[in-house]
Scaffold this motif. Structure first.
Motif, short mmCIF file in Angstrom:
data_model
loop_
_atom_site.label_atom_id
_atom_site.label_comp_id
_atom_site.label_asym_id
_atom_site.label_seq_id
_atom_site.Cartn_x
_atom_site.Cartn_y
_atom_site.Cartn_z
N THR A 34 -29.50 41.87 44.18
CA THR A 34 -28.42 41.07 44.78
C THR A 34 -27.04 41.49 44.27
O THR A 34 -26.03 41.10 44.86
CB THR A 34 -28.59 39.57 44.44
OG1 THR A 34 -28.57 39.43 43.01
CG2 THR A 34 -29.90 39.02 45.00
N SER A 35 -27.00 42.24 43.18
CA SER A 35 -25.72 42.58 42.51
C SER A 35 -24.96 41.32 42.11
O SER A 35 -23.73 41.33 42.04
CB SER A 35 -24.84 43.47 43.39
OG SER A 35 -25.44 44.72 43.56
N LEU A 36 -25.69 40.25 41.86
CA LEU A 36 -25.04 39.02 41.39
C LEU A 36 -25.31 38.87 39.89
O LEU A 36 -26.37 39.29 39.40
CB LEU A 36 -25.59 37.80 42.14
CG LEU A 36 -25.19 37.73 43.62
CD1 LEU A 36 -25.94 36.61 44.33
CD2 LEU A 36 -23.67 37.54 43.76
N PRO A 37 -24.36 38.26 39.16
CA PRO A 37 -24.53 38.13 37.71
C PRO A 37 -25.83 37.41 37.36
O PRO A 37 -26.26 36.52 38.12
CB PRO A 37 -23.31 37.32 37.26
CG PRO A 37 -22.31 37.47 38.34
CD PRO A 37 -23.07 37.69 39.61
N PRO A 38 -26.43 37.75 36.22
CA PRO A 38 -27.72 37.16 35.85
C PRO A 38 -27.56 35.74 35.30
O PRO A 38 -27.78 35.50 34.11
CB PRO A 38 -28.24 38.13 34.78
CG PRO A 38 -27.00 38.68 34.16
CD PRO A 38 -25.94 38.72 35.22
#
Ligand SMILES: Cc1cc2nc3c(=O)[nH]c(=O)nc-3n(C[C@H](O)[C@H](O)[C@H](O)COP(=O)(O)OP(=O)(O)OC[C@H]3O[C@@H](n4cnc5c(N)ncnc54)[C@H](O)[C@@H]3O)c2cc1C
Length: 378
Positions: A34-38
């Protein structure tokens, strides 16, 4: 600082390994895809009380020594390098505040970071270059009680996700200062999020300062000694990057061993073939020798008797562990055959994540310059 007993470190390693497997591994593919922060990993670190691991107890931290931090990085990066970086970046960015900041600044930032109420990033690299740090253009000028910062910082980890940014800027022809800038300060803005080969869930963007005014209370230490102070912090954070690389390498080796035992060709597991066994042996040698050098570098840093030697060992560890990560992850993909090229198997992500460890926190060519200088001087 004295090392603790082996049992204490191994008990801690066991705790982090359980956390990594139970709470971090399940987020690894998602943050990459997703390329979203973990966010879920970050929440797990908060719950486990790990966000303040390196900070002094008096400031709400756990006073964890460098070896403890290295073990944490190694075990976490073994399953998710992006999550490991999300934990490490505020540690590194706030290290100069812990060592050189005023009590006011420490009390403002460190307990809040340990509780997970704020995150931090550090801004050194500029569009014109990251290796030639002293050649930076960003400037900070004193105006009355304030400092005014102008310049653009490139490739900043945690950009847009952090609330506080540590900024190194020129304060004179040969002087540099370190400043803490809040994300809501007037004059700070962010570039587009970069699309990266690996560490995809870790946000990376430009941080731009356009007549950004910060009060003098936000200067970290002496505003003419920012550069040497920053170099000290970098020699602290290099073992952490080395540990991140070592974790990736160990994770890739684990996956390669598992897969080659399960995959059959010519009526038997591929793990029985001599050439496969030879590759696994070479990968294991690289991982173990990298670990030995990294732990030697940590011992030297904690011993504190010879700072130059410790700095050189930290560079050696960063160089060797990151080269090992790239080589072992690439071989792990090879041992998965065609499946290694698919996103269905973690080694594909590990190979992409490994590459950055040879580049950031000083490229491996820059590490060689540091090592050679020490070798010639000693
Ligand atoms: C994902 C990611 C996250 C990052 N996070 C941060 C961050 O949070 N904060 C931050 O400040 N920076 C960050 N960086 C920047 C990173 O540290 C720099 O990219 C790195 O230091 C190299 O700088 P450069 O990209 O400008 O390459 P350059 O310095 O332009 O180097 C180009 C090439 O020339 C080589 N080279 C340069 N000088 C020499 C020399 N004297 N001798 C031999 N070879 C040389 C380099 O090794 C490299 O191969 C990040 C970068 C990435 C990609």
């Amino acid at each position: 600082m004295n090392m603790q007993s082996k049992e204490v470190y191994e008990e801690f390693r066991g705790m982090v390994r359980r956390l990594a497997v139970d709470k971090i591994l399940p987020n690894a593919a998602e943050t990459d895809a997703t390329s979203l922060p973990p966010e879920k990993s970050y929440a797990a670190f908060r719950e486990a009380g790990m966000l303040g691991l390196p900070f002094p107890e008096a400031l709400g931290g756990q006073d964890g020594d460098l070896f403890t931090q290295v073990i944490a990085m190694e075990e976490l990066a073994r399953v998710c390098a992006t999550s490991a970086l999300s934990l490490m970046t505020p540690w590194a960015a706030l290290d100069p505040v812990v060592h050189f900041g005023s009590d006011e600044l420490k009390n403002l930032l460190i307990p809040a970071a340990a509780r997970g109420e704020i995150r931090a990033g550090w801004c050194l690299t500029e569009p014109r270059g990251g290796s030639d740090l002293p050649g930076m253009i960003s400037r900070a000028e004193r105006r009355g009680d304030d400092w005014v910062i102008n310049g653009t910082k490139r490739f900043i980890t945690n950009a847009t996700w952090a609330q506080w940014y540590l900024v190194l800027a020129r304060t004179g022809d040969k002087d540099y200062g370190i400043f803490m800038v809040h994300h809501e300060d007037k004059g700070i803005s962010f570039g587009k999020l970069e699309k990266k080969m690996g560490l995809r869930g870790s946000p990376t963007a430009d941080v731009i300062f356009d007549n950004c005014v910060v009060p003098a209370s936000r200067v970290v230490g002496d505003p003419t000694r920012g550069y040497p102070n920053m170099m000290l912090s970098l020699s602290y954070s290099r073992p952490l990057i080395a540990a991140q690389a070592l974790g990736i390498a160990q994770g890739a080796l684990d996956e390669a061993v598992k897969y080659t035992k399960e995959r059959n060709q010519f009526g038997q597991p591929v793990a029985r073939f001599q050439m496969v066994r030879g590759m696994i042996a070479d990968m294991a040698v690289k991982v173990e020798s990298s670990r030995a050098l990294l732990y030697r570098a940590v011992e030297a840093a904690m011993d504190g008797k010879n700072a130059d030697n410790a700095r050189s060992l930290a560079s050696m560890a960063k160089l060797l562990c990151s080269d090992t990560a790239m080589s072992v992850a690439t071989d792990a993909v090879q041992l998965h055959g065609g499946y290694g090229y698919l996103q269905d198997y973690p080694v594909e992500r590990m190979m992409r994540d490994a590459k950055i460890t040879q580049i950031y926190e000083g490229t491996n060519q820059i590490q060689r310059l540091i090592i050679a200088k020490h070798v010639y001087q000693s």
